[in-house]
Motif scaffolding. Sequence first.
Motif, PDB file in Angstrom:
ATOM      1  N   SER A 172       0.801  -1.227   0.000  1.00  0.00           N
ATOM      2  CA  SER A 172       0.000   0.000   0.000  1.00  0.00           C
ATOM      3  C   SER A 172       0.835   1.279   0.000  1.00  0.00           C
ATOM      4  N   LEU A 173       2.144   1.153   0.172  1.00  0.00           N
ATOM      5  CA  LEU A 173       3.012   2.334   0.136  1.00  0.00           C
ATOM      6  C   LEU A 173       4.405   1.908  -0.327  1.00  0.00           C
ATOM      7  N   TYR A 174       4.666   2.100  -1.612  1.00  0.00           N
ATOM      8  CA  TYR A 174       5.934   1.707  -2.219  1.00  0.00           C
ATOM      9  C   TYR A 174       6.511   2.954  -2.884  1.00  0.00           C
ATOM     10  N   LEU A 175       7.442   3.590  -2.192  1.00  0.00           N
ATOM     11  CA  LEU A 175       7.949   4.908  -2.578  1.00  0.00           C
ATOM     12  C   LEU A 175       8.974   4.822  -3.704  1.00  0.00           C
ATOM     13  N   PHE A 176       9.105   5.942  -4.410  1.00  0.00           N
ATOM     14  CA  PHE A 176      10.026   6.026  -5.551  1.00  0.00           C
ATOM     15  C   PHE A 176      11.242   6.873  -5.237  1.00  0.00           C
ATOM     16  N   SER A 177      12.405   6.346  -5.599  1.00  0.00           N
ATOM     17  CA  SER A 177      13.586   7.178  -5.772  1.00  0.00           C
ATOM     18  C   SER A 177      13.553   7.693  -7.210  1.00  0.00           C
ATOM     19  N   PHE A 178      14.373   8.669  -7.519  1.00  0.00           N
ATOM     20  CA  PHE A 178      14.424   9.170  -8.892  1.00  0.00           C
ATOM     21  C   PHE A 178      14.818   8.045  -9.846  1.00  0.00           C
ATOM     22  N   LYS A 179      15.805   7.259  -9.455  1.00  0.00           N
ATOM     23  CA  LYS A 179      16.309   6.205 -10.332  1.00  0.00           C
ATOM     24  C   LYS A 179      15.233   5.168 -10.635  1.00  0.00           C
ATOM     25  N   ARG A 180      14.496   4.731  -9.616  1.00  0.00           N
ATOM     26  CA  ARG A 180      13.468   3.715  -9.849  1.00  0.00           C
ATOM     27  C   ARG A 180      12.312   4.279 -10.672  1.00  0.00           C
ATOM     28  N   LEU A 181      11.957   5.532 -10.416  1.00  0.00           N
ATOM     29  CA  LEU A 181      10.890   6.174 -11.179  1.00  0.00           C
ATOM     30  C   LEU A 181      11.274   6.282 -12.652  1.00  0.00           C
ATOM     31  N   GLU A 182      12.475   6.742 -12.919  1.00  0.00           N
ATOM     32  CA  GLU A 182      12.934   6.876 -14.303  1.00  0.00           C
ATOM     33  C   GLU A 182      12.953   5.521 -15.014  1.00  0.00           C
ATOM     34  N   LYS A 183      13.400   4.500 -14.323  1.00  0.00           N
ATOM     35  CA  LYS A 183      13.451   3.160 -14.910  1.00  0.00           C
ATOM     36  C   LYS A 183      12.058   2.683 -15.289  1.00  0.00           C
ATOM     37  N   MET A 184      11.066   2.918 -14.416  1.00  0.00           N
ATOM     38  CA  MET A 184       9.710   2.474 -14.699  1.00  0.00           C
ATOM     39  C   MET A 184       9.119   3.216 -15.891  1.00  0.00           C
ATOM     40  N   VAL A 185       9.300   4.531 -15.939  1.00  0.00           N
ATOM     41  CA  VAL A 185       8.719   5.307 -17.033  1.00  0.00           C
ATOM     42  C   VAL A 185       9.343   4.903 -18.363  1.00  0.00           C
ATOM     43  N   LYS A 186      10.620   4.594 -18.363  1.00  0.00           N
ATOM     44  CA  LYS A 186      11.286   4.130 -19.585  1.00  0.00           C
ATOM     45  C   LYS A 186      10.709   2.805 -20.070  1.00  0.00           C
ATOM     46  N   ARG A 187      10.234   1.981 -19.160  1.00  0.00           N
ATOM     47  CA  ARG A 187       9.638   0.693 -19.516  1.00  0.00           C
ATOM     48  C   ARG A 187       8.190   0.817 -19.957  1.00  0.00           C
ATOM     49  N   SER A 188       7.579   1.958 -19.741  1.00  0.00           N
ATOM     50  CA  SER A 188       6.164   2.146 -20.025  1.00  0.00           C
ATOM     51  C   SER A 188       5.935   2.387 -21.520  1.00  0.00           C
TER      52      SER A 188
END
Length: 214
Positions: A172-188
Amino acid sequence: MSILKKIQNRLMRFSREQKLRQFYSLFKEGETVLDVGVSPESNRAKPARNYFLKNYRYKPETYTGLGVRELIGMEGKFPGKKFVQYSGGKFPFADKEFDWVFSNAVIEHVGDDRSQLLFLNEMMRVSKNVFFTTPNKYFPIESHTSVFFLHWHDDLFYKWCGKNKPAYDRDSLYLFSFKRLEKMVKRSRASSFAIYQNRFIGLPMTFSVTCTNG
């Protein structure tokens, strides 16, 4: 109210207003928007709840709200606006049905990496453009629990939540670092994107992400 709580409330208000300014610098009158993450309103609801809904500037018929909780009565409280409840997963809308999706601080609540990627891809599927925000994991204060620094260490943080804030866990609460956020958006499915670091006293407090579905 404690001094810490007053500081936190001021921080959150500053952050909300900053993100609205960012979105409205991109959004044009006459475009349609899907607000993802709407909560039911009661007579005692706090002003911060559904902040975008309450501060929407344009014609109500251009606004649709989507949420997982029951939204009965919302159309009476906000005449002209449309509200849709769903059970999670795939959004109940057609491809590119909206010009924009707006989602403020929701994606960190939808589950693990796979669930968060699905959530982003669904926002991209139903719209031409997406604007979403999420807190920075490495800001010193965790906005949901008000703890200092503990959220930088997952095992310690979730153990603490289990004892003190049982509503929050890894699902229910899985926070983002910049690196993890960028990686996910690149995969989208986004054809292009930009990530903005919204700073407070020089420190990145939240991220705003814009995505285009080309």
